[in-house]
Design an enzyme around this catalytic site. Structure first.
Site, mmCIF file in Angstrom:
data_model
loop_
_atom_site.group_PDB
_atom_site.id
_atom_site.type_symbol
_atom_site.label_atom_id
_atom_site.label_comp_id
_atom_site.label_asym_id
_atom_site.label_seq_id
_atom_site.Cartn_x
_atom_site.Cartn_y
_atom_site.Cartn_z
ATOM 1 N N HIS A 172 5.214 -2.299 -1.388
ATOM 2 C CA HIS A 172 4.304 -3.087 -0.348
ATOM 3 C C HIS A 172 4.510 -4.780 -0.481
ATOM 4 C CE1 HIS A 172 2.230 0.995 -0.330
ATOM 5 N NE2 HIS A 172 1.778 0.473 0.715
ATOM 6 N N GLU A 214 7.270 6.533 11.330
ATOM 7 C CA GLU A 214 8.057 5.218 11.797
ATOM 8 C C GLU A 214 9.344 5.509 12.362
ATOM 9 O OE1 GLU A 214 6.466 5.744 8.569
ATOM 10 O OE2 GLU A 214 4.695 4.596 8.790
ATOM 11 N N GLU A 266 0.064 2.611 13.482
ATOM 12 C CA GLU A 266 -0.825 3.451 12.659
ATOM 13 C C GLU A 266 -1.998 2.529 12.375
ATOM 14 O OE1 GLU A 266 1.733 4.178 9.212
ATOM 15 O OE2 GLU A 266 3.308 5.114 10.822
ATOM 16 N N ALA A 320 5.946 -4.522 5.695
ATOM 17 C CA ALA A 320 7.351 -4.398 5.956
ATOM 18 C C ALA A 320 8.162 -3.512 5.342
ATOM 19 C CB ALA A 320 7.647 -5.857 5.687
ATOM 20 N N PHE A 336 7.532 -0.536 5.530
ATOM 21 C CA PHE A 336 7.605 0.839 6.325
ATOM 22 C C PHE A 336 8.691 0.702 7.248
ATOM 23 C CE2 PHE A 336 2.747 0.636 5.282
ATOM 24 C CZ PHE A 336 3.110 0.831 3.741
HETATM 25 C C1 LIG Z 1 5.930 5.164 5.150
HETATM 26 C C2 LIG Z 1 4.370 4.675 5.240
HETATM 27 N N1 LIG Z 1 3.741 4.482 6.465
HETATM 28 C C3 LIG Z 1 2.305 4.233 6.331
HETATM 29 C C4 LIG Z 1 2.007 3.889 4.986
HETATM 30 C C5 LIG Z 1 0.401 3.302 5.157
HETATM 31 N N2 LIG Z 1 -0.525 4.350 4.562
HETATM 32 C C6 LIG Z 1 -0.841 4.589 3.355
HETATM 33 S S1 LIG Z 1 -1.757 5.933 2.961
HETATM 34 C C7 LIG Z 1 -1.775 6.272 4.841
HETATM 35 C C8 LIG Z 1 -2.466 7.685 5.055
HETATM 36 C C9 LIG Z 1 -1.929 8.885 4.383
HETATM 37 O O1 LIG Z 1 -2.532 10.017 4.990
HETATM 38 P P1 LIG Z 1 -2.365 11.324 4.047
HETATM 39 O O2 LIG Z 1 -1.009 11.733 3.691
HETATM 40 O O3 LIG Z 1 -3.300 12.336 4.601
HETATM 41 O O4 LIG Z 1 -2.945 11.089 2.790
HETATM 42 P P2 LIG Z 1 -4.356 10.445 2.173
HETATM 43 O O5 LIG Z 1 -4.518 9.171 2.219
HETATM 44 O O6 LIG Z 1 -5.302 11.514 3.302
HETATM 45 O O7 LIG Z 1 -4.669 11.256 0.824
HETATM 46 C C10 LIG Z 1 -1.067 5.419 5.365
HETATM 47 C C11 LIG Z 1 -0.636 5.540 6.700
HETATM 48 C C12 LIG Z 1 2.458 4.114 3.791
HETATM 49 N N3 LIG Z 1 2.119 3.853 2.637
HETATM 50 N N4 LIG Z 1 3.788 4.376 4.121
#
Ligand SMILES: Cc1ncc(C[n+]2csc(CCOP(=O)(O)OP(=O)(O)O)c2C)c(N)n1
Ligand SMILES: Cc1ncc(C[n+]2csc(CCOP(=O)(O)OP(=O)(O)O)c2C)c(N)n1
Ligand SMILES: [Mg+2]
Ligand SMILES: [Mg+2]
Lengths: 330, 350, 330, 350
Positions: free
Chosen positions: A127, A58, A29, A82, A84
């Site tokens: 986190h 994931e 990601e 980690a 995740f």
């Molecule tokens: C399981 C997991 N994978 C990756 C992340 C890292 N991460 C945090 S926010 C995000 C993007 C989320 O996108 P969206 O669901 O569209 O929410 P937005 O930020 O646009 O409000 C990611 C990949 C995470 N927090 N949890």
């Protein structure tokens, strides 16, 4: 040799291995813009076939790593934090760690999973986990905890060239730390600990971020007239038990410093190995300096309270040696 | 019983209809080959059922009896270099993909001569040299592995494809949606092969499944086909189209085969359930009337083109092959008990 | 007291607690017909609102357990084989184990997760894992390993009445074992080990299925003139460290027997606790008898080879005591 | 921009149209209330942005600025006893559901006076007494928790409902499909509230998402609505219908709000990306023209029914409330550093 930041060393290792072997691919990601900066620039150089952003899924990414590796590629999967890893844990624990045995050795799975671990930055419980005890117990997965830029480069290159799944765990928030990094083709064999400082009074085994604390403690201790030997296992699977045991046979004392929660931690396992293998040399109880069995709190003072630090280490060492000193306020 | 692909998709894949054209007719040789394979699978499974009952097998077995047309119809479109991932009910997939009956039987007997050297057993039979990446004890576990193999195939550009076999129960696992999404976005040469046999363990699918499974795949805009899974020709045709699309770089396809398992979820199911019931005997009888092997046999006989002796000879050969495999398994030495530590890693001992 | 099978004791505990508190609900895959027989009969008695089959979707089931518990229910989630816990691991490790801390104590999560663990039945690697070391390291989750029908009943009732997430781990394939089970309202407080046999020469701490082997070994040992103290912690979180330490202070020797893979096992952690807390009483190296760091092989002989058994325990004990004997062929 | 529910579903839910009828008009009081809430959220978020830049906050923050109409429009239909689960971008949901601004601000400052006593921080703000089960650091983590709360609500039969807020990025997590399936089969009072702001972190959704998200939900045969997420009235209406269905026992609804975040994925994003870009300034400017707060304000002014001073007064109060919260947070004592061991378990110390 050149001084580089930890994250530069990681980035350099990725560039070199992807140059070296066209079968190396990397996905995860947001690896394209590189939230941790470790994968930055790879896209421009190698293109989207070999490095690409994925959807957030994931559970599938870890499974795809297995499939792509089984089909002949060397996979680098970046999982960001980690925690995740738990989201994609099924294919790690049930497939990646077991398939080679289950197929009678028909499959090699050259997979390197990169993840940032550990607390200390008020990132809160989801986190800040330090997952290596879980990964160590799975069997079938190499676990790497490079504490310096040089080790980061050498272990990552070794992992990518290897034939087995490896977790490359970067200490979150420490990417800017500097260190001397050998140029070019530098690899570090798994299972060889590094003895960062020789000493005669006590052995301090420290993992990842804790190595820095152990070295600081060693300085304090030498001022107090105590000679500490500092060992960084560098890889927890495979683990260089011999170096640890040999050291304790010399010093007779062990402190294991580990950023993981205490219960079934790497520190516990190292203590167990020494309580068996170096028992007759032991002069004092084996001490563990770990994080208590709690989720990481957000508030900086609460986090500081439970995190290992140089003072906790040096004070424990002095107590083991039966010398009373006042702990400095940490 | 076939639902066409969404218009937009058909447009994206001009190869589709021509594919149907060209692949429409199966030669008698092909049909007889399939007949033999189905008989082999049936015979192996029945033998395993008997061996399990006789206490000859160390572990349990999930038999594929009744679903043979799916594995055989699908794999007839694949080369050794193509990949498949399978399920806990994987013996049929293993054999249909060209796996060695002797080595499979020996594996399930826990012998050194087994395809996985006795380390995997029934739920993990695999033959990587034949593109069979393994049966899987984790429901849904094969989907992402197949997607990964398909990603490799796409990068490699040698026209390889991957097929993920999975059940109606597995279709409720989130990885199903995740792999549909990523394989569509990335245009992976992947076929989602859902074997809908109406049950997951002792739970009727309709009681735990909302809507039609095929609609979940349609939501991603890929071609979707639902076929009679007991009709090996229908399965073969639908897969031929899907494989052609995949090889042509047109991305994934969803194929759902409606079928039924005649035996229990696992052998010795009755003892396990202690009188508990989850389906009616009438239902089983109804489906047995549509036994995929009988269906093909009747069709071959009706064609008038095939001699009775030809069929008899095929049946005899299949039975012989099964007996051979059983003998091979029984004769094999026990597995090497010290092997596991050597196998965990390629680069060092565990 | 009445003699009952292990699985009957579990079934009885579920009946009693669901009778006792209408807020207790149970769900999972095939709990209605009950593949392990432990939930058999509940549907007829309590109806589908309180017990029901789910789709196959572990990642959601563990998350739903959290939500249903947060909304005021006492959730029993049956996950069948412990390997499937990995499939639903995200909500366990990232939510269940952390939410109470993260919300500053706003939530109680009365969740009991039932799963069958362990090898010995040629179920192969994906149906034979012993996951408690991973669960122990998470923090925030009670881990129960009842070795007898009575403990199964007492611990399960305690878990269902409690206010925290608990894993109730049944040893797979041992449901038919008999034992005396107290009638009615019988609960066992967490964190209290049971000393199954007093002894003076050596302490053997055994977990779950290993308890039976330890008792068999103790018999052998007594024939050989060795007095072994057998301790079953019964719950690994919380862990009754005091009873273990007190015993080793008496005997001076420890063998920890654990069906989990060795690295970061419960045995490692128990060894570490004793190497710290009872160091000065120790007369010999601390031994661990565990499963090596491999996935469970299918073939019975390969499985037997790596599994702990009475002979391995008694031989290790004799060696620790410096008495040579021949190991009987196991 | 609204797609109706599949016919079959409409039939299953006679309450639907009547609901629309009855809920169609919002009173001025309601609209002004919403205006105030949106201003409060905006003000709190801007203050947090400034505090983060000034180094006053121990941890990072993901700001909700630009999406306020969604949280406010949805939560205006909910009672304290209804449940919501939120995301890493959860401040707006917390406040819209009635959470205390002081306690939230203090939490993000890491103070003892924080709603989670300083143990959770920005990504974990929760107020169970208000039915807010928590922001969540795991993308997709709230979906199953909401489904579980909805299951509890259904068993309880008190007409409670649950709303799961999640993003377009989270919609690629398998739990989305899993929870759609189980909540449909079980008829759970659950609203899937997708905030589609076009990006997940630095990845444009279209590059990682196949088809339209709404079609994934439609595949389960539940009512689905896509609304302009910057129009608080549209959001409110769509949710009113969904909540009515849920309370009536008619099961889950999917509501997708098309919206946009004006700020970065997280504060200090620019430094983090070191010049890397994932969207154009023009796009941001375009969306800013449709700022949900301006939209509502203009509509209120245009209505002629609302006095300018009334709006000014609301704006003043919101600004004051923010200042109050910031002062409260700053004045609070640091968190209790020894608390964690007491909080892990209810029944014993960790
Ligand atoms: C399981 C997991 N994978 C990756 C992340 C890292 N991460 C945090 S926010 C995000 C993007 C989320 O996108 P969206 O669901 O569209 O929410 P937005 O930020 O646009 O409000 C990611 C990949 C995470 N927090 N949890
Ligand atoms: C992750 C996981 N959950 C549960 C199980 C237990 N289990 C084995 S087979 C099965 C049913 C699978 O149904 P389906 O996918 O339809 O395959 P079928 O048995 O009908 O061939 C279940 C629940 C498992 N093996 N893995
Ligand atoms: Mg099925
Ligand atoms: Mg988004």
């Amino acid at each position: 040799m050149a001084r580089k930041r930890y994250i530069q060393a990681v980035n350099e290792a990725l560039f070199e291995e992807m140059e070296r072997d066209p079968k190396v691919i990397l996905f995860g990601e947001d690896v394209e813009l590189a939230i941790f900066a470790d994968t930055r620039g790879l896209l421009d150089r190698f293109g989207r076939d070999r490095i690409r952003n994925t959807p957030i899924c994931e559970a599938t990414l870890t499974g795809m790593a297995v499939g792509a590796a089984a089909s002949g590629y060397r996979v680098v999967l970046h999982m960001m934090f980690a925690n995740f890893v738990y989201t994609g844990f099924d294919a790690i624990a049930n497939q990646m760690a077991k398939l080679r045995l289950m197929t009678g050795g028909q499959m090699n799975l050259p997979i390197t999973i990169i993840a940032g671990y550990g607390g200390g930055r008020s990132s809160a419980a989801q986190h800040s986990d330090t997952p290596y005890p879980l990964l160590m117990n799975l069997g079938g997965i190499n676990v790497l905890t490079p504490a310096s830029p040089a080790d980061a480069k050498g272990l990552l290159k070794q992992a990518i060239r290897g034939h087995d799944p490896s977790f490359f765990l970067e200490a979150s928030g420490r990417g800017a730390e500097m260190g001397d990094v050998p140029e070019g083709d530098y690899t570090i064999p798994f299972g060889s600990a590094s003895i960062l400082q020789e000493g005669s009074d006590i052995t301090i085994v420290a993992i990842g971020t804790m190595v820095r604390h152990a070295l600081a403690a060693a300085k304090q201790l030498s001022e107090w007239g105590v000679s500490a030997e500092i060992i960084d296992p560098r890889t927890l699977v495979p683990l260089d038990e011999t170096s640890i045991i040999r050291s304790v046979e010399k010093t007779g004392r062990l402190i294991a410093v580990d950023e993981a929660r205490d219960r079934c931690s790497a520190a516990s396992h190292i203590a167990a190995i020494v309580a068996d293998g170096a028992f007759h040399a032991l002069k004092a109880p084996i001490k563990r300096i770990t994080v208590p069995n709690v989720a990481m709190p957000y508030a900086p003072n609460a986090e500081r309270q439970i995190h290992p630090n140089p003072d906790k280490i040096s004070v424990a060492a002095m107590n083991m040696l039966g010398r009373q000193i006042e702990a400095r306020p940490s | 019983m076939t639902t066409g692909a969404p218009k937009s998709t058909t447009e994206r894949t001009p190869t589709r209809n021509s594919a149907i054209e060209r692949n429409f007719a199966l030669t008698d040789e092909q049909l007889l080959e399939m007949y033999g394979k189905m008989l082999l699978i049936r015979g192996m499974e029945e033998r395993l059922g008997a061996d399990r009952a006789a206490g000859n097998l160390p572990g349990g077995v999930h038999l594929y009896i009744g679903q043979e047309a799916v594995a055989v119809g699908v794999c007839a479109n694949l080369e050794d270099q193509d990949w498949i991932t399978s399920t806990h009910r994987g013996h049929g997939h293993f054999l249909a993909k060209g796996g060695d009956p002797n080595a499979m039987m020996a594996e399930i007997w826990g012998k050194k001569t087994g395809i996985c050297r006795g380390m995997g057993g029934s739920m993990h039979v695999a033959d990587v040299s034949k593109g069979m990446l393994g049966a899987n004890g984790i429901v849904g576990g094969g989907l992402a592995i197949a997607a990964g193999a398909a990603f490799g195939a796409k990068l490699e550009k040698k026209g390889r494809v991957a097929v993920a076999f999975f059940g109606d129960g597995a279709a409720n696992q989130g990885v199903f949606m995740e792999t549909l999404n990523i394989s569509t976005v990335w245009g992976l040469p992947l076929i989602f092969l859902c074997e809908n046999n109406l049950y997951g363990e002792f739970t009727p699918s309709r009681t735990v499944t909302a809507g039609n499974l095929v609609d979940r795949a349609k939501a991603f805009g890929i071609p979707c086909t639902v076929v009679d899974g007991n009709d090996v020709e229908e399965v073969w045709k639908a897969t031929a189209v899907a494989v052609e699309r995949a090889r042509a770089g047109a991305g994934p396809t969803y194929v759902e085969a409606k079928t039924y398992r005649f035996r229990g979820h696992m052998e010795a199911e009755r003892e396990l359930l202690a009188g508990g019931k989850y389906r009616e005997q009438e239902e089983i009888d109804e489906w047995r009337k549509r036994d995929p092997i009988d269906l093909l046999k009747r069709r071959l006989e009706a064609s008038g083109r095939i001699k009775v002796q030809t069929l008899k000879e095929i049946e005899r050969r299949a039975a012989y092959r099964v007996a051979q495999a059983a003998a091979f398994a029984e004769a094999g030495e026990p597995a090497d008990p010290d092997l596991s530590a050597d196998l965990m890693f390629a680069d060092h001992k565990a």
